[in-house]
Design an enzyme around this catalytic site. Structure first.
Site, PDB file in Angstrom:
ATOM      1  N   GLU A  18     -25.037  34.847  30.004  1.00  0.00           N
ATOM      2  CA  GLU A  18     -25.761  34.338  31.173  1.00  0.00           C
ATOM      3  C   GLU A  18     -27.185  34.867  31.320  1.00  0.00           C
ATOM      4  O   GLU A  18     -27.758  34.779  32.412  1.00  0.00           O
ATOM      5  CB  GLU A  18     -24.943  34.551  32.464  1.00  0.00           C
ATOM      6  CG  GLU A  18     -23.583  33.847  32.459  1.00  0.00           C
ATOM      7  CD  GLU A  18     -23.640  32.337  32.781  1.00  0.00           C
ATOM      8  OE1 GLU A  18     -24.730  31.808  33.025  1.00  0.00           O
ATOM      9  OE2 GLU A  18     -22.567  31.704  32.762  1.00  0.00           O
ATOM     10  N   ASP A  37     -14.635  33.489  37.650  1.00  0.00           N
ATOM     11  CA  ASP A  37     -14.627  32.494  36.567  1.00  0.00           C
ATOM     12  C   ASP A  37     -13.212  32.056  36.236  1.00  0.00           C
ATOM     13  O   ASP A  37     -12.864  31.883  35.060  1.00  0.00           O
ATOM     14  CB  ASP A  37     -15.340  33.043  35.327  1.00  0.00           C
ATOM     15  CG  ASP A  37     -16.817  33.272  35.581  1.00  0.00           C
ATOM     16  OD1 ASP A  37     -17.304  32.788  36.623  1.00  0.00           O
ATOM     17  OD2 ASP A  37     -17.482  33.931  34.772  1.00  0.00           O
ATOM     18  N   ASP A  77     -20.937  39.566  31.976  1.00  0.00           N
ATOM     19  CA  ASP A  77     -21.856  38.582  32.563  1.00  0.00           C
ATOM     20  C   ASP A  77     -22.981  39.371  33.206  1.00  0.00           C
ATOM     21  O   ASP A  77     -22.737  40.196  34.078  1.00  0.00           O
ATOM     22  CB  ASP A  77     -21.099  37.765  33.604  1.00  0.00           C
ATOM     23  CG  ASP A  77     -21.917  36.617  34.185  1.00  0.00           C
ATOM     24  OD1 ASP A  77     -21.320  35.592  34.555  1.00  0.00           O
ATOM     25  OD2 ASP A  77     -23.149  36.755  34.283  1.00  0.00           O
ATOM     26  N   ASP A  81     -24.927  38.708  35.373  1.00  0.00           N
ATOM     27  CA  ASP A  81     -25.041  38.585  36.832  1.00  0.00           C
ATOM     28  C   ASP A  81     -24.107  39.556  37.568  1.00  0.00           C
ATOM     29  O   ASP A  81     -24.094  39.600  38.803  1.00  0.00           O
ATOM     30  CB  ASP A  81     -24.868  37.142  37.325  1.00  0.00           C
ATOM     31  CG  ASP A  81     -23.445  36.607  37.210  1.00  0.00           C
ATOM     32  OD1 ASP A  81     -23.303  35.373  37.049  1.00  0.00           O
ATOM     33  OD2 ASP A  81     -22.469  37.384  37.308  1.00  0.00           O
ATOM     34  N   HIS A  99     -18.312  27.204  33.250  1.00  0.00           N
ATOM     35  CA  HIS A  99     -18.483  28.672  33.178  1.00  0.00           C
ATOM     36  C   HIS A  99     -17.763  29.363  34.339  1.00  0.00           C
ATOM     37  O   HIS A  99     -17.470  30.550  34.270  1.00  0.00           O
ATOM     38  CB  HIS A  99     -19.952  29.077  33.089  1.00  0.00           C
ATOM     39  CG  HIS A  99     -20.727  28.978  34.376  1.00  0.00           C
ATOM     40  ND1 HIS A  99     -21.831  29.739  34.596  1.00  0.00           N
ATOM     41  CD2 HIS A  99     -20.567  28.199  35.464  1.00  0.00           C
ATOM     42  CE1 HIS A  99     -22.325  29.443  35.787  1.00  0.00           C
ATOM     43  NE2 HIS A  99     -21.584  28.518  36.331  1.00  0.00           N
ATOM     44  N   HIS A 143     -18.586  37.139  39.553  1.00  0.00           N
ATOM     45  CA  HIS A 143     -17.666  36.017  39.751  1.00  0.00           C
ATOM     46  C   HIS A 143     -16.383  36.181  38.949  1.00  0.00           C
ATOM     47  O   HIS A 143     -16.364  36.862  37.936  1.00  0.00           O
ATOM     48  CB  HIS A 143     -18.359  34.724  39.314  1.00  0.00           C
ATOM     49  CG  HIS A 143     -19.748  34.560  39.856  1.00  0.00           C
ATOM     50  ND1 HIS A 143     -20.876  34.897  39.126  1.00  0.00           N
ATOM     51  CD2 HIS A 143     -20.195  34.127  41.062  1.00  0.00           C
ATOM     52  CE1 HIS A 143     -21.955  34.662  39.863  1.00  0.00           C
ATOM     53  NE2 HIS A 143     -21.581  34.194  41.032  1.00  0.00           N
ATOM     54  N   ASP A 161     -18.399  41.011  36.081  1.00  0.00           N
ATOM     55  CA  ASP A 161     -19.016  39.766  36.569  1.00  0.00           C
ATOM     56  C   ASP A 161     -19.100  39.823  38.091  1.00  0.00           C
ATOM     57  O   ASP A 161     -18.286  40.496  38.742  1.00  0.00           O
ATOM     58  CB  ASP A 161     -18.120  38.592  36.135  1.00  0.00           C
ATOM     59  CG  ASP A 161     -18.820  37.238  36.069  1.00  0.00           C
ATOM     60  OD1 ASP A 161     -18.488  36.451  35.168  1.00  0.00           O
ATOM     61  OD2 ASP A 161     -19.693  36.977  36.926  1.00  0.00           O
ATOM     62  N   HIS A 174     -21.145  31.467  30.340  1.00  0.00           N
ATOM     63  CA  HIS A 174     -19.848  32.145  30.245  1.00  0.00           C
ATOM     64  C   HIS A 174     -18.710  31.251  29.788  1.00  0.00           C
ATOM     65  O   HIS A 174     -17.627  31.755  29.470  1.00  0.00           O
ATOM     66  CB  HIS A 174     -19.492  32.810  31.588  1.00  0.00           C
ATOM     67  CG  HIS A 174     -18.912  34.188  31.395  1.00  0.00           C
ATOM     68  ND1 HIS A 174     -18.877  35.130  32.400  1.00  0.00           N
ATOM     69  CD2 HIS A 174     -18.331  34.765  30.324  1.00  0.00           C
ATOM     70  CE1 HIS A 174     -18.277  36.227  31.955  1.00  0.00           C
ATOM     71  NE2 HIS A 174     -17.945  36.036  30.691  1.00  0.00           N
TER      72      HIS A 174
END
Ligand SMILES: N/C(=N\O)NCCC[NH3+]
Ligand SMILES: [Mn+2]
Ligand SMILES: [Mn+2]
Ligand SMILES: [Mn+2]
Length: 313
Positions: free
Chosen positions: A272, A123, A227, A229, A136, A121, A119, A96
């Site tokens: 990712e 980031d 992302d 994830d 990332h 996250h 995401d 990322h």
């Protein structure tokens, strides 16, 4: 629609080997043909090639500043070029940290762009709040204007101009933030729809609230930074930092369908995917989910699509 596909085999923004093979895995799954079959005019720019620098010691804990800073510049220039050529920039990652370049490049080509960051996250750690030094997990901190005073000078990052305001960002799918990130998200007024909001309101309402917040008149070019994830690890296990309790593939596809329907989707990052992680089944499922999200970004309908020029016999 015209779509410019850019492969970015980046991995230095994080520590799990293999994410640099993400673009190859997506191509081998036929992502280009799957887009062409939608009647989309696809321009494949291949994978960017990054010179490798071994003399790259961490700065303030930030890992691989030279490799990442120089790569981001190339990414930014390429994304800008693609968008200026009136193509939607589809960037296949790679980790990322590549979004430093894609968002910078998008903003250079489109004054009024807004950002949907999907995401687990945020980031948005600064180099001083990051627990890991993995870029990332910091990508947005270099781009958000309101964070400028919190970002120390990092060699090879000097060229990065903060290009987006906190109010122009909407997060969807968050469920794993570091303390500094949470402080920033809360205090900088970034629209934030965690998995709690997804469960509470449903994905459609979350999308409507996101657009109401960052694109109320529907006139702004949209950057989707996706992302994998963000998705639940049951369908996206082949990724470096999986977090349970994520989006279903249907919710991911719905986000893509709705943003595609605005007609304002101008840049998409799909990041990712790490084909070296998980079992073969987990890898194939992760790549499948990612390609379905990409197809939905460019017009794939769940009821199917009538091929261009089809006539009932
Ligand atoms: N995959 C990650 N971001 O999307 N890792 C960063 C997590 C640490 N805050
Ligand atoms: Mn991310
Ligand atoms: Mn993530
Ligand atoms: Mn240097």
């Amino acid at each position: 629609d015209k779509v410019g596909v850019i492969g970015v085999p980046s991995c230095k923004g994080q520590s799990a080997g293999g994410v640099q093979h993400g673009p190859k895995a997506l191509r081998q799954a036929g992502i280009i043909d799957k887009l062409t079959q939608l009647g989309v005019e696809v321009y494949d720019y291949g994978d960017l090639v990054f010179e490798q620098f071994d003399d790259d010691t961490p700065i303030l804990g930030l890992k691989n500043p030279k490799n990442i800073g120089l790569a981001a510049k190339k990414i930014s220039d390429q994304v800008s070029r693609v968008i200026k050529d009136d193509q939607i920039a589809l960037t296949l990652g790679g980790d990322h940290s590549l979004s430093i370049g894609t968002i910078h490049g998008h903003a250079a080509a489109e004054k009024n762009m807004c950002l949907v960051w999907v995401d687990a996250h945020a980031d948005i750690n600064t180099p001083l709040t990051s627990p890991s030094g993995n870029v990332h997990g910091m990508a947005l901190s270099f781009l958000v204007k309101e964070l400028k005073e919190y970002i120390p000078q990092i060699p090879h990052f000097e060229w990065i101009k903060p290009c987006i305001s906190a109010k122009d960002i909407a997060y969807i799918g968050l469920r794993d933030l570091d303390p500094g990130e949470l402080w920033i998200v809360r205090n900088m007024g970034i629209s934030c729809f965690t998995m709690h909001e997804v469960d509470r309101y449903g994905i459609d309402m979350v999308l409507r609230m996101s657009m109401q917040a960052i694109n109320p008149h529907g006139d702004r070019p949209i950057h989707l930074s996706f992302d994998v994830d963000s998705l639940d690890p049951r369908i996206s296990a082949a990724t470096g930092t999986p977090v349970p309790g994520g989006l279903s593939v249907r919710e991911g596809i719905y986000i893509a369908e709705e943003l595609a329907a605005t007609g304002k989707l101008t840049a998409v990052d799909l990041v990712e995917v790490n084909p070296l992680l998980g079992t073969k089944e987990e890898r194939d499922l992760t790549v499948y989910a990612a390609t379905e999200i990409a197809r939905a970004c460019f017009g794939k309908k769940r009821e199917g699509n009538i091929p261009p020029g089809y006539v009932l016999p």
